[in-house]
Design a protein around this motif. Structure first.
Motif, PDB file in Angstrom:
ATOM      1  N   GLY A 198       1.076  -1.207  -0.043  1.00 57.35           N
ATOM      2  CA  GLY A 198       0.056   0.202  -0.131  1.00 57.35           C
ATOM      3  C   GLY A 198       1.077   1.450   0.144  1.00 57.35           C
ATOM      4  O   GLY A 198       0.463   2.222   0.066  1.00 57.35           O
ATOM      5  N   VAL A 199       2.141   1.007  -0.880  1.00 56.76           N
ATOM      6  CA  VAL A 199       2.995   2.623  -0.623  1.00 56.76           C
ATOM      7  C   VAL A 199       2.563   3.479  -2.337  1.00 56.76           C
ATOM      8  O   VAL A 199       3.153   4.326  -1.790  1.00 56.76           O
ATOM      9  N   GLY A 200       2.024   3.168  -2.701  1.00 57.05           N
ATOM     10  CA  GLY A 200       2.044   3.283  -3.890  1.00 57.05           C
ATOM     11  C   GLY A 200       1.203   4.617  -3.984  1.00 57.05           C
ATOM     12  O   GLY A 200       0.165   5.331  -3.175  1.00 57.05           O
ATOM     13  N   THR A 201       1.262   6.170  -4.535  1.00 58.23           N
ATOM     14  CA  THR A 201       0.740   7.692  -4.720  1.00 58.23           C
ATOM     15  C   THR A 201       0.213   7.578  -6.573  1.00 58.23           C
ATOM     16  O   THR A 201       0.185   6.220  -7.408  1.00 58.23           O
ATOM     17  N   LYS A 202      -0.954   8.245  -7.037  1.00 59.33           N
ATOM     18  CA  LYS A 202      -0.935   8.630  -7.981  1.00 59.33           C
ATOM     19  C   LYS A 202       0.043   8.536  -9.142  1.00 59.33           C
ATOM     20  O   LYS A 202      -0.537   7.824 -10.083  1.00 59.33           O
ATOM     21  N   THR A 203       1.434   9.061  -8.861  1.00 58.22           N
ATOM     22  CA  THR A 203       2.593   9.608  -9.879  1.00 58.22           C
ATOM     23  C   THR A 203       2.988   7.995  -9.633  1.00 58.22           C
ATOM     24  O   THR A 203       2.943   7.688 -11.068  1.00 58.22           O
ATOM     25  N   THR A 204       3.079   7.284  -8.917  1.00 64.24           N
ATOM     26  CA  THR A 204       4.161   5.972  -8.797  1.00 64.24           C
ATOM     27  C   THR A 204       3.078   4.763  -9.853  1.00 64.24           C
ATOM     28  O   THR A 204       3.901   4.044 -10.017  1.00 64.24           O
ATOM     29  N   ILE A 205       1.723   4.930  -9.137  1.00 63.73           N
ATOM     30  CA  ILE A 205       0.830   4.175  -9.879  1.00 63.73           C
ATOM     31  C   ILE A 205       1.046   4.440 -11.347  1.00 63.73           C
ATOM     32  O   ILE A 205       0.727   3.508 -12.092  1.00 63.73           O
ATOM     33  N   ASP A 206       0.795   4.930 -11.596  1.00 68.43           N
ATOM     34  CA  ASP A 206       0.588   6.065 -13.605  1.00 68.43           C
ATOM     35  C   ASP A 206       1.396   5.353 -14.086  1.00 68.43           C
ATOM     36  O   ASP A 206       1.457   5.314 -15.139  1.00 68.43           O
ATOM     37  N   ASN A 207       2.769   5.765 -13.364  1.00 71.14           N
ATOM     38  CA  ASN A 207       4.148   5.209 -14.095  1.00 71.14           C
ATOM     39  C   ASN A 207       3.923   4.113 -14.483  1.00 71.14           C
ATOM     40  O   ASN A 207       4.087   3.462 -15.750  1.00 71.14           O
ATOM     41  N   MET A 208       3.712   3.225 -13.367  1.00 71.31           N
ATOM     42  CA  MET A 208       3.603   1.811 -13.397  1.00 71.31           C
ATOM     43  C   MET A 208       2.607   1.124 -14.399  1.00 71.31           C
ATOM     44  O   MET A 208       2.596   0.121 -15.208  1.00 71.31           O
ATOM     45  N   ILE A 209       1.414   1.617 -14.354  1.00 71.23           N
ATOM     46  CA  ILE A 209       0.734   1.294 -15.462  1.00 71.23           C
ATOM     47  C   ILE A 209       0.550   1.443 -16.423  1.00 71.23           C
ATOM     48  O   ILE A 209       0.667   0.373 -17.567  1.00 71.23           O
ATOM     49  N   ARG A 210       1.791   2.672 -16.995  1.00 67.41           N
ATOM     50  CA  ARG A 210       1.709   3.329 -18.340  1.00 67.41           C
ATOM     51  C   ARG A 210       3.026   2.183 -18.688  1.00 67.41           C
ATOM     52  O   ARG A 210       2.801   1.773 -20.138  1.00 67.41           O
ATOM     53  N   SER A 211       3.772   1.631 -18.110  1.00 69.54           N
ATOM     54  CA  SER A 211       4.875   0.790 -18.554  1.00 69.54           C
ATOM     55  C   SER A 211       4.445  -0.223 -18.507  1.00 69.54           C
ATOM     56  O   SER A 211       5.092  -1.215 -20.131  1.00 69.54           O
ATOM     57  N   VAL A 212       3.696  -1.095 -18.063  1.00 70.70           N
ATOM     58  CA  VAL A 212       2.361  -2.187 -18.918  1.00 70.70           C
ATOM     59  C   VAL A 212       2.151  -1.949 -19.891  1.00 70.70           C
ATOM     60  O   VAL A 212       2.259  -3.337 -20.284  1.00 70.70           O
ATOM     61  N   LEU A 213       1.265  -1.047 -19.976  1.00 68.46           N
ATOM     62  CA  LEU A 213       1.165  -1.413 -21.046  1.00 68.46           C
ATOM     63  C   LEU A 213       1.795  -0.492 -21.959  1.00 68.46           C
ATOM     64  O   LEU A 213       1.034  -0.545 -23.543  1.00 68.46           O
ATOM     65  N   SER A 214       2.685  -0.813 -22.663  1.00 66.25           N
ATOM     66  CA  SER A 214       3.817  -0.992 -23.284  1.00 66.25           C
ATOM     67  C   SER A 214       3.922  -2.496 -23.727  1.00 66.25           C
ATOM     68  O   SER A 214       4.609  -2.754 -24.745  1.00 66.25           O
ATOM     69  N   VAL A 215       3.250  -3.514 -23.234  1.00 63.79           N
ATOM     70  CA  VAL A 215       3.663  -3.810 -23.256  1.00 63.79           C
ATOM     71  C   VAL A 215       2.318  -5.108 -23.399  1.00 63.79           C
ATOM     72  O   VAL A 215       1.594  -6.242 -23.312  1.00 63.79           O
ATOM     73  N   ALA A 216       1.010  -4.411 -22.218  1.00 60.77           N
ATOM     74  CA  ALA A 216      -0.064  -5.092 -22.547  1.00 60.77           C
ATOM     75  C   ALA A 216      -1.173  -3.947 -23.102  1.00 60.77           C
ATOM     76  O   ALA A 216      -1.276  -3.519 -22.759  1.00 60.77           O
ATOM     77  N   SER A 217      -2.627  -4.719 -23.465  1.00 61.96           N
ATOM     78  CA  SER A 217      -3.703  -3.694 -22.618  1.00 61.96           C
ATOM     79  C   SER A 217      -4.455  -3.577 -21.855  1.00 61.96           C
ATOM     80  O   SER A 217      -4.218  -4.951 -21.671  1.00 61.96           O
ATOM     81  N   ALA A 218      -4.986  -2.780 -22.125  1.00 60.79           N
ATOM     82  CA  ALA A 218      -5.985  -2.379 -20.898  1.00 60.79           C
ATOM     83  C   ALA A 218      -6.625  -3.211 -20.414  1.00 60.79           C
ATOM     84  O   ALA A 218      -7.030  -3.821 -19.127  1.00 60.79           O
TER      85      ALA A 218
END
Length: 324
Positions: A198-218
């Motif tokens: 539970g350490v995530g914030t809006k910025t860290t979650i967004d950066n992580m999601i955007r990175s995953v979206l480079s290899v996967a669809s939403a």
């Protein structure tokens, strides 16, 4: 005047509210992820009643148990009996967690139609949680998937510690993307990205999601947030802003991480549903029933509910019942 932090959260909520024509799917993980670390053993009949109640709320996916060794997870020692006894209603998925081929064999024996496998984006957490490296863990998952696919079993993947780890600290988004790509290539239909501590914030979650979206669809991604720092709802909105439409949650905020000091439970299903309904999203879930169920399971484990919405609305519901 709103603080800078509050303005950031409100902005995320407003952005998502502009997209609320979407159908949002909630995966209820309370019976498995929520209860597995409870020291007080919950009687089998209570677990069965708990799951059956959840089945009548409108939820479409309820993770019911874990086929692990009772030596390591005593709470799940009745996995076979629980799975065999619950009412399996049409249109609802009842996935189970399996750590290895032995667990898979037990799941197959009781007729499981969907399983979940798990890996960690953190080397330290992988060794602590599963006593093996990430690489060895992937090989175990591959063995499980090879067998499961032959049985036409659906496979969902979990990734733990997607933004932070109690041992390794910050996790690079690229590591999460790499692991997501591997799990998808092995045959997982969906990857649940877990902020385990539970350490995530809006910025860290967004950066992580955007990175995953480079290899996967939403539509191949789900978000799984714990609420240790009170950021879970904002982080879920951030994932939805990026196009994700599936979120894991646990009634009454059940759960926690035994390897992360101070880590609280999953985001409460009541809180998530209340927020989504307020934004106009369609979940198909009855909030009033969830509140009653949250009270039921909280009393069973002798702990107060971890849901703010449950605390706020339960007394009102009870008063209305008394009046009528």
């Amino acid at each position: 005047m709103a603080t800078r932090c509050n303005r950031t959260i409100l902005s995320s909520f407003r952005k998502f509210s502009q997209k609320t024509a979407i159908e949002v799917k909630i995966v209820e993980v309370g019976p498995r992820d929520g209860l597995q670390n409870e020291k007080k053993i919950v009687p089998t009949h209570v677990k069965v009643d708990f799951i059956n109640k959840l089945s009548r709320t409108g939820l479409k996916s309820i993770e019911v148990t874990s086929f692990v060794s009772p030596k390591w997870v005593p709470q799940m020692g009745d996995n076979t009996e629980v799975f065999k006894t619950i009412d399996k209603l049409p249109g609802i998925c009842y996935p189970v967690l399996v750590p290895n081929t032995l667990g898979l064999e037990s799941a197959i024996a009781v007729g499981a139609k969907e399983i979940a496998v798990f890996a960690s984006a953190s080397e330290g957490f992988s060794r602590k949680n599963t006593n093996c490296s990430i690489e060895v863990g992937i090989q175990r998952i591959k063995q499980v998937i090879n067998v499961a696919e032959k049985q036409n079993i659906k496979i969902r993947g979990y990734i733990s510690c997607v933004v932070g780890c109690p041992y390794d600290g910050f996790i690079k988004p690229s590591e999460v993307a790499k692991l997501s790509e591997i799990l998808l290539s092995l045959g997982c239909y969906e990857i649940s990205l877990g902020d385990t501590i539970g350490v995530g914030t809006k910025t860290t979650i967004d950066n992580m999601i955007r990175s995953v979206l480079s290899v996967a669809s939403a539509d191949q991604i789900a978000i799984h947030c714990h609420d240790t720092y009170g950021q879970a709802l904002a982080n879920i909105c951030t994932a939805f802003d990026a196009g994700v439409k599936v979120a894991d949650s646990s009634v009454s905020g059940l759960g926690g991480c035994p390897y992360a000091k101070g880590a609280s439970g999953n985001v409460a299903t009541e809180d998530l549903v209340y927020m989504l309904h307020g934004l106009g999203a369609n979940t198909g879930v009855d909030l009033n029933q969830l509140i009653d169920i949250g009270q039921f399971i909280s009393k069973a484990i002798d702990k107060p509910t971890g849901s703010k919405v449950n605390k706020a609305l339960y007394q009102n519901l009870e008063n209305n019942k008394t009046v009528t």
